[in-house]
Scaffold this motif. Structure first.
Motif, PDB file in Angstrom:
ATOM      1  N   MET A  87      33.249  46.492  42.091  1.00 54.69           N
ATOM      2  CA  MET A  87      33.066  45.067  41.814  1.00 54.69           C
ATOM      3  C   MET A  87      32.396  44.854  40.467  1.00 54.69           C
ATOM      4  O   MET A  87      32.767  43.926  39.724  1.00 54.69           O
ATOM      5  CB  MET A  87      32.254  44.409  42.923  1.00 54.69           C
ATOM      6  N   HIS A  90      34.903  45.303  37.870  1.00 54.52           N
ATOM      7  CA  HIS A  90      36.068  44.414  38.025  1.00 54.52           C
ATOM      8  C   HIS A  90      37.365  45.219  37.976  1.00 54.52           C
ATOM      9  O   HIS A  90      38.356  44.806  37.372  1.00 54.52           O
ATOM     10  CB  HIS A  90      36.073  43.335  36.945  1.00 54.52           C
ATOM     11  N   ASP A 109      27.142  37.190  44.687  1.00 54.22           N
ATOM     12  CA  ASP A 109      28.455  37.465  44.090  1.00 54.22           C
ATOM     13  C   ASP A 109      29.565  36.752  44.849  1.00 54.22           C
ATOM     14  O   ASP A 109      30.709  37.211  44.881  1.00 54.22           O
ATOM     15  CB  ASP A 109      28.724  38.979  44.100  1.00 54.22           C
ATOM     16  N   GLN A 112      33.175  36.301  43.833  1.00 51.12           N
ATOM     17  CA  GLN A 112      34.106  37.433  43.875  1.00 51.12           C
ATOM     18  C   GLN A 112      34.983  37.406  45.130  1.00 51.12           C
ATOM     19  O   GLN A 112      35.826  38.281  45.314  1.00 51.12           O
ATOM     20  CB  GLN A 112      33.331  38.757  43.863  1.00 51.12           C
ATOM     21  N   THR A 313      38.792  39.548  48.659  1.00 52.09           N
ATOM     22  CA  THR A 313      38.273  39.469  47.297  1.00 52.09           C
ATOM     23  C   THR A 313      39.147  38.583  46.423  1.00 52.09           C
ATOM     24  O   THR A 313      40.322  38.353  46.723  1.00 52.09           O
ATOM     25  CB  THR A 313      38.184  40.865  46.666  1.00 52.09           C
TER      26      THR A 313
END
Length: 427
Positions: A87, A90, A109, A112, A313
């Motif tokens: 994460m 990316h 986050d 995300q 995600t």
């Protein structure tokens, strides 16, 4: 600074041109590799999970249940580190990922992840335990985690040792007599005396504190991020753990080690409060004690410890289809299947009412432990878990260990725990 010129400059230009050409070729190859196998007209989804978090039998059925979907399910080791690394970069992030009970650490986050309510999660909300559902919702209302299993807690105890101490052995009678943590401590004193200090009611005082926390609607933070861990509700849990220590009824045996396994095997540890998944842990640790254990409602009320979620995600190109897969994997019917395969205790209401969860368990003297856990899980209070709970929790449990194992002054330990928390929150 030294500048390249003449032949050196030409060599550098040739090298750079070669490098960028290779980079372009590599990018093209990676792009082709990413598309490889996706020209079959089907939707390809990746799922990351850890061992025993989802039934492999269910995962194997996804492609049959959804003929237009190819699910690439990957069982990941060192799970949290792998997820965090991907994460942060990316890159290589899966479409669907499991998240453990530390889901609140992902709230900072939340961008995300897809908001599952935007994909239709609210249509099935009524099918799941409200307190579990709410744990997957970030403070601003975005739902990033879909409910998987739960961890309702109860009292595990040895009937032979309880009988020796003149305590009741029937689960209902035990639940009635040990309603509070003070009742439990007093019973611990009787047990210790009756066994000539050879058996202890508690494994360690960290368990006392942790299980009381799991029973509390109010924990370390509120949804605005205000720290509550220095308030009276946390101090009361601390004081109860210290009371256990001062009464001398704790065996001073830490969890997750050889000494704990030996303690539950040889009778040194006569009881503990733990989650439903501790049933298997206990059976593996002390197989020779089969038939001697029973399970009753936990002193102090019903609580929870553990339980997981599924998230989608933002890198997922087919979120609607991914949500259908999640919804199917965690449907009431399939949560029952997950319980049968891996003892994953359900969060879906219909699953909890399924007769398949009821069975006589030989290790627990023929008791149907669902009579305890099935009631407990429906009475867990709704609570908010914040992203920085771990900072406060670690500071407090570290200091409790210093009290228990090194005799540190409890008042000084409390003050040091609060100071350590404040330092941690400022980082």
């Amino acid at each position: 600074m030294i500048h390249a010129s003449g032949p050196a400059l030409r060599r550098r230009k040739v090298w750079l041109n070669t490098f960028f050409c290779l980079l372009a070729l590599l990018s093209t190859a990676m792009g082709l590799a990413a598309c490889a196998g996706s020209d079959d007209g089907k939707i390809h989804l990746t799922l990351w999970y850890w061992n025993r978090s989802i039934s492999d039998n269910l995962i194997a059925q996804v492609n049959k249940q959804f003929p237009n979907i190819v699910l690439d399910a990957q069982k990941i080791t060192d799970y949290d580190n792998k997820v965090r690394t991907s994460m942060a970069a990316h890159s290589g992030v899966p479409d669907i990922m499991g998240i453990n009970s530390n889901i609140s650490t992902y709230f900072p986050d939340e961008d995300q992840f897809f908001d599952l309510n935007s994909l239709g999660a609210n249509d099935v909300q009524s099918q799941y335990l409200a307190w579990k559902w709410n744990l997957g919702i970030a403070p601003d209302g975005k739902m990033i985690g879909f409910p998987m299993d739960t961890g309702p807690t109860a009292l595990f105890y040895r009937t032979d040792l309880f009988e020796k101490a003149g305590l009741p052995t029937d689960p209902q009678q035990v639940s009635a007599q040990l309603k509070t943590w003070d009742d439990y401590i007093n019973a611990g004193a009787k047990l210790k005396q009756a066994t000539n200090n050879k058996s202890f009611m508690f494994d360690n005082i960290g368990t006392v504190y942790g299980q009381m926390l799991g029973q509390s609607a109010k924990q370390y933070f509120d949804k605005s991020g205000t720290y509550l861990g220095d308030q009276s509700h946390i101090k009361a849990m601390w004081d109860e753990a210290i009371k256990t220590y001062k009464a001398g009824v704790d065996g001073k045996v830490p969890m997750w080690g050889t000494s704990w396994n030996q303690g539950v095997s040889n009778g040194y540890i006569a009881s503990f409060v733990g989650a439903v998944w501790m049933k298997q842990v206990l059976q593996d640790a002390a197989p020779d004690t089969k038939g001697k254990w029973r399970i009753a409602r936990a002193p102090g009320g019903d609580g929870n410890s553990g339980g997981s979620f599924l998230a989608i995600t933002k890198y997922c190109q087919h979120p609607k289809e991914a949500f259908e897969v999640i919804k199917w994997l965690q449907s009431p019917t399939n949560q029952v299947a997950g319980y049968k395969d891996l003892q994953l205790y359900p969060s879906a209401l219909d699953s909890l009412n399924d007769p398949a969860l009821h069975q006589k368990e030989d290790f627990y003297g023929g008791e149907d432990t669902q009579d305890v856990f099935g009631v407990a899980v429906k009475n867990v209070p709704s609570f908010y878990s914040g992203p920085y709970d771990g900072i406060a929790g670690t500071a407090i449990t570290d200091q409790l260990s210093l009290v228990e194992y090194q005799g540190k002054n409890p008042d000084q330990a409390w003050n040091d725990a609060q100071a350590a928390t404040q330092r941690g929150l400022l980082r």
